[in-house]
Design a protein around this motif. Structure first.
Motif, PDB file in Angstrom:
ATOM      1  N   ASP A   1      75.452 -35.807 100.090  1.00 32.25           N
ATOM      2  CA  ASP A   1      74.167 -35.184  99.808  1.00 32.25           C
ATOM      3  C   ASP A   1      73.029 -36.197  99.877  1.00 32.25           C
ATOM      4  O   ASP A   1      71.912 -35.873 100.279  1.00 32.25           O
ATOM      5  N   ALA A   2      73.299 -37.429  99.470  1.00 32.79           N
ATOM      6  CA  ALA A   2      72.262 -38.462  99.533  1.00 32.79           C
ATOM      7  C   ALA A   2      71.880 -38.750 100.980  1.00 32.79           C
ATOM      8  O   ALA A   2      70.714 -38.978 101.293  1.00 32.79           O
ATOM      9  N   VAL A   3      72.865 -38.729 101.867  1.00 32.66           N
ATOM     10  CA  VAL A   3      72.590 -38.932 103.287  1.00 32.66           C
ATOM     11  C   VAL A   3      71.768 -37.771 103.824  1.00 32.66           C
ATOM     12  O   VAL A   3      70.818 -37.950 104.588  1.00 32.66           O
ATOM     13  N   SER A   4      72.124 -36.562 103.412  1.00 34.62           N
ATOM     14  CA  SER A   4      71.378 -35.385 103.842  1.00 34.62           C
ATOM     15  C   SER A   4      69.926 -35.475 103.394  1.00 34.62           C
ATOM     16  O   SER A   4      69.007 -35.185 104.157  1.00 34.62           O
ATOM     17  N   VAL A   5      69.694 -35.913 102.149  1.00 33.62           N
ATOM     18  CA  VAL A   5      68.338 -36.044 101.622  1.00 33.62           C
ATOM     19  C   VAL A   5      67.552 -37.072 102.428  1.00 33.62           C
ATOM     20  O   VAL A   5      66.373 -36.869 102.752  1.00 33.62           O
ATOM     21  N   SER A   6      68.184 -38.187 102.785  1.00 32.77           N
ATOM     22  CA  SER A   6      67.506 -39.213 103.580  1.00 32.77           C
ATOM     23  C   SER A   6      67.107 -38.669 104.944  1.00 32.77           C
ATOM     24  O   SER A   6      66.007 -38.940 105.442  1.00 32.77           O
ATOM     25  N   ALA A   7      67.996 -37.897 105.552  1.00 28.42           N
ATOM     26  CA  ALA A   7      67.684 -37.309 106.856  1.00 28.42           C
ATOM     27  C   ALA A   7      66.571 -36.277 106.723  1.00 28.42           C
ATOM     28  O   ALA A   7      65.687 -36.179 107.584  1.00 28.42           O
ATOM     29  N   GLU A   8      66.599 -35.475 105.652  1.00 32.01           N
ATOM     30  CA  GLU A   8      65.540 -34.498 105.424  1.00 32.01           C
ATOM     31  C   GLU A   8      64.181 -35.186 105.307  1.00 32.01           C
ATOM     32  O   GLU A   8      63.178 -34.727 105.872  1.00 32.01           O
TER      33      GLU A   8
END
Length: 464
Positions: A20-27
């Motif tokens: 989820d942290a990776v997803s947030v960074s991409a967002e």
């Protein structure tokens, strides 16, 4: 580190271990780039093509405040307004969401973490990929919950529902997959293909109808009529003719059970009176048994699959089609008898018949296009033709939904004069009114009905 972590090219020590942290960074990278868009390069359409609609239940955004910011960016873009931080702040202030997303400071921090414009679609794919992973996990959790709550009698329904969810998830619609392109791209290949005669994907066994209809992969054909006009006899005959040509064929029989369908097939192919088979016992003569025996080997070898499941949904139809494609390597002709008896995958008890049939119609069209199958649906007509001079049906008589008319590539309306006037000079004749035909002309084709054998035949056909 996952492939998505590597794609982000962010130092490992700056990342939380959770996806989820990776997803947030991409967002953050996508939103920042969209707020740094210039007149020379606009990354928003490319990102919007990949990311699920913010108004849908399956939004790709992990953080709600990111979804709110994205919705503001899309609103500005739709009005041809700039999408820089000041304009996004004003849009959020107007909608009352500015404080909820963290204010101007948060917008500025997101803009500072922007990726370059040319990388936006790459990062959007990462966001979408993690969203699909979350949906997959949620689907598995729901499947486990359903399994724990199911009883032995409902196992089949539970598996079909779970399988339909997985099929829907696998049929990812993000990206254009080459569907958005210049007209000239691939034009030469298309012209080269015109040198080869295109064979119909399925046949009906009725010569004039085959010449006019020319069914193609992805077509949905509606066969409609009032009760006792011969819809089941016609469509079952089409299934038999198509299977006899070596093509994979699937019949969903919602109205008739295994015994009735089997008797109709035996009657049609063996020329044994249907009422003999329905009565059974001594009513089946020695001559009948001889006729059946002659056809038995051919019938057993037909590439014809039957599904007598009473509760048929579009998801189940998709599952059956894909199973047959894996098994035979061929997209099947699918007959559904009949469409108004189908259920939706959502099982919403508050749906009206109109809403249910409309949803089923749309889903069947999508399934046909996705799989390359030809789907033939029987449908009931309302009583409109009963009050019309000549009793001839019209497309507007389709019951419960005009969506059927919109989605269909072809519509065949069945009419028999002798159903209303037994003394008619046209006794024994059926009119197939081709009222809609995207692949050819609209016309009326006359065939002979032999309901004692449960079949329709060409007028010039020899006895068989």
């Amino acid at each position: 580190m996952s492939v998505f972590d590597e794609a982000l090219d962010i130092p490992a020590q700056q990342l939380d271990e959770s996806p989820d942290a990776v997803s947030v960074s991409a967002e953050t990278a996508v939103l920042g780039a969209c707020m740094m868009a210039t007149g020379g390069y606009d990354p928003i359409p490319g990102a919007a093509q990949i990311l699920s609609d913010s108004d849908s239940d399956d939004s790709d955004w992990y953080r709600p405040n990111h979804e709110t910011i994205w919705r503001a960016i899309l609103a500005l873009h739709a009005r041809s307004k700039p999408t820089g931080v000041p304009m996004v702040e004003a849009e959020l202030r107007r909608s009352g969401d500015l404080k909820r997303v963290g204010g101007f400071v948060e917008l500025s921090l997101i803009a500072a973490q922007a990726c370059t414009s040319v990388e936006v679609e790459h990062y959007a794919e990462i966001v979408h990929g993690y969203a699909r992973l979350r949906r997959y996990q949620q689907t598995l959790v729901r499947g486990m919950q359903t399994a724990r709550q199911s009883d032995p009698a409902s196992v089949t329904d539970a598996i079909a529902t779970h399988q339909a969810e997985l099929e829907h998830l696998a049929a990812d619609q993000s990206g254009d997959d080459g569907l958005f392109c210049r007209f000239g791209d691939g034009l030469q290949e298309h012209l080269d293909g015109l040198e080869t005669t295109v064979e119909a994907a399925a046949v009906t066994g009725l010569t004039d109808l085959d010449q006019a209809l020319k069914m193609r992969p992805g077509n949905v054909i509606v066969v409609a009529g009032r009760p006792a006009m011969g819809k089941s006899a016609m469509t079952l005959g089409v299934a038999l003719a198509n299977a006899s040509s070596g093509r994979t064929t699937l019949v969903h029989s919602l109205e008739m059970g295994r015994q009735e369908v089997t008797n109709r097939v035996l009657s049609s192919k063996s020329r044994v009176a249907l009422h003999h088979l329905m009565e059974g016992g001594s009513a089946v003569t020695d001559d009948d048994w001889t006729r059946i025996a002659r056809r038995l080997t051919d019938l057993e070898a037909l590439p014809l699959w039957m599904d007598y499941t009473p509760r048929v949904t579009p998801g189940l139809v998709r599952t059956r089609i894909k199973s047959l494609i894996r098994q035979t390597g061929q997209a099947p002709l699918v007959v559904i008898d009949y469409v108004q008896l189908m259920y939706t995958d959502q099982r919403n008890s508050r749906q009206s018949p109109y809403e249910r049939v409309s949803e089923v119609s749309r889903e069947l069209k999508i399934i046909a296009e996705e799989t390359g199958a030809v789907i033939i649906c029987c449908a009931q007509l309302n009583r409109g033709s009963e009050h019309r001079e000549g009793k001839r049906p019209q497309t507007s008589d389709l019951r419960d939904s005009g969506q059927l008319e919109q989605d269909a590539s072809g519509i065949i309306l069945l009419h028999r004069e002798d159903a209303y006037d037994p003394e008619s000079s046209r006794a024994g004749e059926s009119d197939l009114i081709l009222s809609k035909n995207r692949n050819g002309p609209t016309c009326t084709i006359t065939v002979a009905h032999q309901f004692h054998y449960s079949r329709l035949r060409d007028m010039t056909a020899e006895a068989e």
